[in-house]
Design a protein around this motif. Sequence first.
Motif, short mmCIF file in Angstrom:
data_model
loop_
_atom_site.label_atom_id
_atom_site.label_comp_id
_atom_site.label_asym_id
_atom_site.label_seq_id
_atom_site.Cartn_x
_atom_site.Cartn_y
_atom_site.Cartn_z
N THR A 100 28.74 -15.02 -63.29
CA THR A 100 29.65 -13.96 -62.85
C THR A 100 29.06 -12.62 -63.28
O THR A 100 28.77 -12.42 -64.46
N VAL A 101 28.87 -11.72 -62.32
CA VAL A 101 28.11 -10.49 -62.57
C VAL A 101 28.91 -9.28 -62.14
O VAL A 101 29.44 -9.24 -61.02
N HIS A 102 29.00 -8.29 -63.02
CA HIS A 102 29.56 -6.99 -62.66
C HIS A 102 28.45 -6.16 -62.00
O HIS A 102 27.49 -5.74 -62.66
N VAL A 103 28.58 -5.94 -60.72
CA VAL A 103 27.55 -5.25 -59.94
C VAL A 103 27.11 -3.93 -60.58
O VAL A 103 25.90 -3.66 -60.70
N PRO A 104 28.03 -3.03 -61.01
CA PRO A 104 27.59 -1.73 -61.50
C PRO A 104 26.78 -1.79 -62.79
O PRO A 104 26.13 -0.80 -63.16
N LEU A 105 26.82 -2.93 -63.49
CA LEU A 105 26.18 -3.01 -64.80
C LEU A 105 24.81 -3.65 -64.80
O LEU A 105 24.12 -3.65 -65.83
N LEU A 106 24.37 -4.19 -63.67
CA LEU A 106 23.12 -4.94 -63.66
C LEU A 106 22.32 -4.62 -62.40
O LEU A 106 22.82 -4.75 -61.29
N HIS A 107 21.08 -4.22 -62.59
CA HIS A 107 20.23 -3.89 -61.46
C HIS A 107 19.98 -5.15 -60.63
O HIS A 107 19.78 -6.25 -61.17
N PRO A 108 19.97 -5.01 -59.29
CA PRO A 108 19.83 -6.20 -58.45
C PRO A 108 18.50 -6.94 -58.62
O PRO A 108 18.45 -8.16 -58.45
N LEU A 109 17.42 -6.23 -58.96
CA LEU A 109 16.16 -6.93 -59.17
C LEU A 109 16.21 -7.80 -60.43
O LEU A 109 15.66 -8.90 -60.46
N TYR A 110 16.88 -7.31 -61.46
CA TYR A 110 17.06 -8.14 -62.65
C TYR A 110 17.93 -9.35 -62.32
O TYR A 110 17.62 -10.48 -62.71
N ALA A 111 19.01 -9.10 -61.59
CA ALA A 111 19.89 -10.20 -61.20
C ALA A 111 19.15 -11.23 -60.36
O ALA A 111 19.34 -12.45 -60.52
N ALA A 112 18.30 -10.77 -59.44
CA ALA A 112 17.54 -11.69 -58.59
C ALA A 112 16.65 -12.59 -59.42
O ALA A 112 16.58 -13.82 -59.19
N LYS A 113 15.95 -12.02 -60.39
CA LYS A 113 15.05 -12.80 -61.24
C LYS A 113 15.83 -13.79 -62.09
O LYS A 113 15.46 -14.97 -62.20
N ALA A 114 16.92 -13.34 -62.69
CA ALA A 114 17.72 -14.22 -63.55
C ALA A 114 18.37 -15.34 -62.75
O ALA A 114 18.41 -16.50 -63.19
N LEU A 115 18.90 -15.01 -61.58
CA LEU A 115 19.56 -16.01 -60.74
C LEU A 115 18.56 -17.08 -60.29
O LEU A 115 18.86 -18.28 -60.32
N ALA A 116 17.39 -16.65 -59.85
CA ALA A 116 16.37 -17.61 -59.43
C ALA A 116 15.93 -18.50 -60.58
O ALA A 116 15.66 -19.69 -60.39
N THR A 117 15.86 -17.93 -61.77
CA THR A 117 15.48 -18.72 -62.95
C THR A 117 16.46 -19.86 -63.16
O THR A 117 16.06 -21.02 -63.37
N VAL A 118 17.75 -19.56 -63.11
CA VAL A 118 18.76 -20.62 -63.28
C VAL A 118 18.69 -21.61 -62.14
O VAL A 118 18.87 -22.82 -62.33
N ASP A 119 18.42 -21.15 -60.92
CA ASP A 119 18.33 -22.06 -59.79
C ASP A 119 17.19 -23.05 -59.98
O ASP A 119 17.30 -24.23 -59.63
N HIS A 120 16.09 -22.60 -60.54
CA HIS A 120 14.97 -23.50 -60.79
C HIS A 120 15.26 -24.45 -61.95
O HIS A 120 14.94 -25.65 -61.87
N ILE A 121 15.84 -23.95 -63.02
CA ILE A 121 16.18 -24.83 -64.14
C ILE A 121 17.12 -25.94 -63.70
O ILE A 121 16.99 -27.10 -64.11
N SER A 122 18.08 -25.58 -62.84
CA SER A 122 19.09 -26.54 -62.40
C SER A 122 18.66 -27.34 -61.17
O SER A 122 19.43 -28.17 -60.68
N HIS A 123 17.48 -27.05 -60.63
CA HIS A 123 17.00 -27.71 -59.41
C HIS A 123 17.92 -27.46 -58.22
O HIS A 123 18.20 -28.35 -57.43
N GLY A 124 18.42 -26.22 -58.13
CA GLY A 124 19.18 -25.82 -56.94
C GLY A 124 20.68 -25.87 -57.09
O GLY A 124 21.39 -25.93 -56.08
#
Length: 367
Positions: A100-124
């Motif tokens: 769960t992410v507050h849009v105004p507090l996190l840059h989208p490029l950081y969010a993209a990298k972090a989200l993809a990281t979790v997607d890979h750890i969890s295998h999708g």
Amino acid sequence: MTIANPMSDLASGGFRLGVFSANADRGLTFSTVPEAWKAEWDDVAEACRIADRGGLDFFLPIARWRGYGGSTNVREWSFETFTWAAGLAAITERIALFMTVHVPLLHPLYAAKALATVDHISHGRAGLNIVCGWNPDEFDMFGVTLVKDAYVQAKEWLDVIVTTYNNDRPIDFDGKYYQLKGAVSRPASLQKPRPVTMNAAFGPPGRDFAAQNCDHLFTSFTDIEIGKGHIADIKARAAKFNRDIGVFTIGHVVCRPTQAEAEDYYDYYSRQHIDEEAVGYHMQQKKNFSHSHEDDAFRLYKQRFSAGTGSYPLVGTPERVASELSKFAAAGFNGAALSFVNYRNELPFFCETVVPLMKDAGLRACA
């Protein structure tokens, strides 16, 4: 190896069940009872494993940065949701894990990298809950002022993530809120074109944003007939964009072997032992800034706020709780996110008794 996200294909049928707010102390309650959830990591991890083994479909956190005062200062203790989901991804097998992410507090490029990281750890199995924010007291901590056209910002924010995932070359982005040069984010998510997304908007701008950009929308309601109206409104908004999105709701559960036990405990924790100052502050802030509930909810249902932050009460025997959830499904909801006074202690009984009843009723095709 990619694992099918249980929240990605609602056409496969089944009423989805998930756990809500286990990353924060006391979950959704404003209770002072000693057994109230403390959200210590080992307990969170075990609760998630119980939900995973028990056939539940998703684990959904809240994003919180400060408490609500009172004697408990409820929810000031809360885990940041990207690192929280990454930890849970490594110890589970099938359950969807949202951030769960507050849009105004996190840059989208950081969010993209972090989200993809979790997607890979969890295998999708990653999911993203997009929140624009509503409590100015929290955003003052960051020196951030909430903008009036918050969902314009949210759309740009999500567009940056999706565009970087689906382009082989660096991209430029020229928006009102984000101006990027040569932006990249690798690895991209395993899920295409992005992980499953949700939003919990109540007002028209937020619902239009979800209808156009998200896979699921969460909404609250005071009774099921009113809930049907919410579903119709959300579906109509999605149809304008030639889309169909899932509609989910929220409930707080007290499930016991007998109805009397459940009702007695409900009264004990949500009437006899509540943090009056904290729940009062929360309700006032929600009413003034969030507009996340029907107006009558704040006047008529204080107990629902002390028990489960204004969500729908599911109080009774396994048969009663399963029956109420079946009514949600019959009304047109695709699933529900559930909270408990103590997740680790109460989830086993719920998974062992309520989930099989729903499966027997033909509502758990996804399990």
